[in-house]
Motif scaffolding. Structure first.
Motif, PDB file in Angstrom:
ATOM      1  N   ILE A 218       0.936  -1.181   0.107  1.00 25.10           N
ATOM      2  CA  ILE A 218       0.211  -0.116  -0.142  1.00 25.10           C
ATOM      3  C   ILE A 218       0.924   1.198  -0.044  1.00 25.10           C
ATOM      4  N   GLU A 219       1.841   1.195   0.774  1.00 24.14           N
ATOM      5  CA  GLU A 219       2.862   2.588   0.722  1.00 24.14           C
ATOM      6  C   GLU A 219       3.404   2.761  -0.519  1.00 24.14           C
ATOM      7  N   ASN A 244      -9.519  -0.086   5.198  1.00 18.36           N
ATOM      8  CA  ASN A 244     -10.273  -1.401   4.921  1.00 18.36           C
ATOM      9  C   ASN A 244     -11.624  -1.357   4.720  1.00 18.36           C
ATOM     10  N   ALA A 245     -12.374  -1.814   3.872  1.00 17.35           N
ATOM     11  CA  ALA A 245     -13.644  -1.363   3.424  1.00 17.35           C
ATOM     12  C   ALA A 245     -14.498  -1.844   4.680  1.00 17.35           C
ATOM     13  N   ASN A 246     -14.451  -2.764   5.229  1.00 19.67           N
ATOM     14  CA  ASN A 246     -15.240  -3.231   6.435  1.00 19.67           C
ATOM     15  C   ASN A 246     -15.117  -2.393   7.737  1.00 19.67           C
ATOM     16  N   PRO A 255      -2.449  -5.732   0.651  1.00 21.07           N
ATOM     17  CA  PRO A 255      -3.720  -5.637   1.068  1.00 21.07           C
ATOM     18  C   PRO A 255      -4.247  -6.885   1.175  1.00 21.07           C
ATOM     19  N   ILE A 256      -5.376  -7.154   2.086  1.00 21.28           N
ATOM     20  CA  ILE A 256      -6.087  -8.233   2.177  1.00 21.28           C
ATOM     21  C   ILE A 256      -7.467  -7.621   2.140  1.00 21.28           C
ATOM     22  N   ASP A 257      -8.386  -8.571   1.986  1.00 15.43           N
ATOM     23  CA  ASP A 257      -9.970  -8.438   2.068  1.00 15.43           C
ATOM     24  C   ASP A 257     -10.320  -7.459   0.965  1.00 15.43           C
TER      25      ASP A 257
END
Length: 281
Positions: A218-219, A244-246, A255-257
């Motif tokens: 992400i950085e 994080n979208a959640n 990134p995950i999810d």
């Protein structure tokens, strides 16, 4: 199409509409474009009746000049709504929504004061306060918001959950111009050179997305956004964040999810925002 300018008029119409089936609601500030039409089309498809509000909300503007310059075109808006199949439009004046004796505000304390909320202090408090009032007036079953303002969407969902509003929030994908710029009423305030330069928002988001999908952090993706926008003399990058979208917590590393890249860029007096949502295994 019913045109309602007072709360009693609006409540009278929506009371009858709810007897006919599900009621959809699309809150707007007018200066309607195809992005708004996408929201309306989904509401018309999913509900027996659809109501749209047009209200340039003064409490979400930090700059009085920004409020004064916000585009307004009531006649054109009404024609668009009529064509789209909207059954009623709520067009209150500021004095109908707010009084001089008002003391009540609605605010999501963490979400409203993070990310874009830092760039626009007080903005989201104004949004939740007016949307809560509009929800109470219209009392719809479904309300439709675009994903372009991703933080606003998260804030509205949090408010609805926390306050137990009996309404379901529906998210609609961002509609873009031919060069990728997200449609926004504010785009009309850009000069021709600024409008050309504004396509850089989508270019930066697409590059960041490619970086993340190729395995970068992400950085690295945020650095790519900065490297694309910084050389443009007409643009000033105000913020670039990945959440994080959640949980809407800041995301770092790989990134995950589901995550969302959110950026805000200043062009003269005009602040534009955009986002890109990505899902990872």
């Amino acid at each position: 199409m019913h045109i309602c300018r007072t709360i009693p008029e609006m409540r009278s119409i929506t009371t009858k509409m709810r007897q006919e089936g599900k009621l959809g609601f699309v809150p707007t500030m007018g200066a309607l474009h195809d992005g708004h039409v996408a929201l309306i089309d989904q509401s018309v498809k999913e509900n027996s009746n659809t109501v749209v509000s047009i209200f340039v909300n003064p409490t979400q503007f930090g700059d009085s000049n920004d409020l004064d310059n916000y585009p307004r075109n009531e006649a054109t808006d009404f024609a668009i709504l009529q064509k789209a199949g909207v059954k009623a439009v709520f067009v209150p004046g500021a004095g109908e929504i707010y009084s001089n004796n008002d003391e009540t505000i609605v605010e999501t304390t963490r979400l409203a004061n993070s990310f874009h909320g830092i760039t626009r202090p007080g903005h989201f408090r104004g949004v939740t306060t007016v949307v809560a009032r509009l929800f109470n007036i219209v009392q719809a079953d479904h309300a439709y918001f675009g994903k372009k303002d991703y933080q606003q969407l998260a804030i509205i969902r949090k408010m609805v959950d926390d306050l137990h509003f009996p309404i379901k929030i529906e998210a609609v994908e961002t509609v873009r111009d031919i060069d990728g710029l997200a449609l926004s009423s504010r785009n009309t305030l850009l000069s021709k050179p600024q409008r050309v330069a504004a396509s850089i928002l989508n270019i930066a988001l697409e590059e960041a997305g490619l970086q993340l999908k190729s395995g970068e952090t992400i950085e690295t993706a945020i650095a790519a956004i900065t490297s694309i926008i910084k050389p443009e003399p007409l643009a000033e990058l105000k913020a670039a964040d990945v959440v994080n979208a959640n949980t809407f917590q800041l995301a770092t590393g790989k990134p995950i999810d589901t995550i969302c890249i959110m950026i805000s860029v200043q062009f003269g007096d005009v602040l534009l925002i955009d986002q890109k949502e990505l899902t990872f295994e």
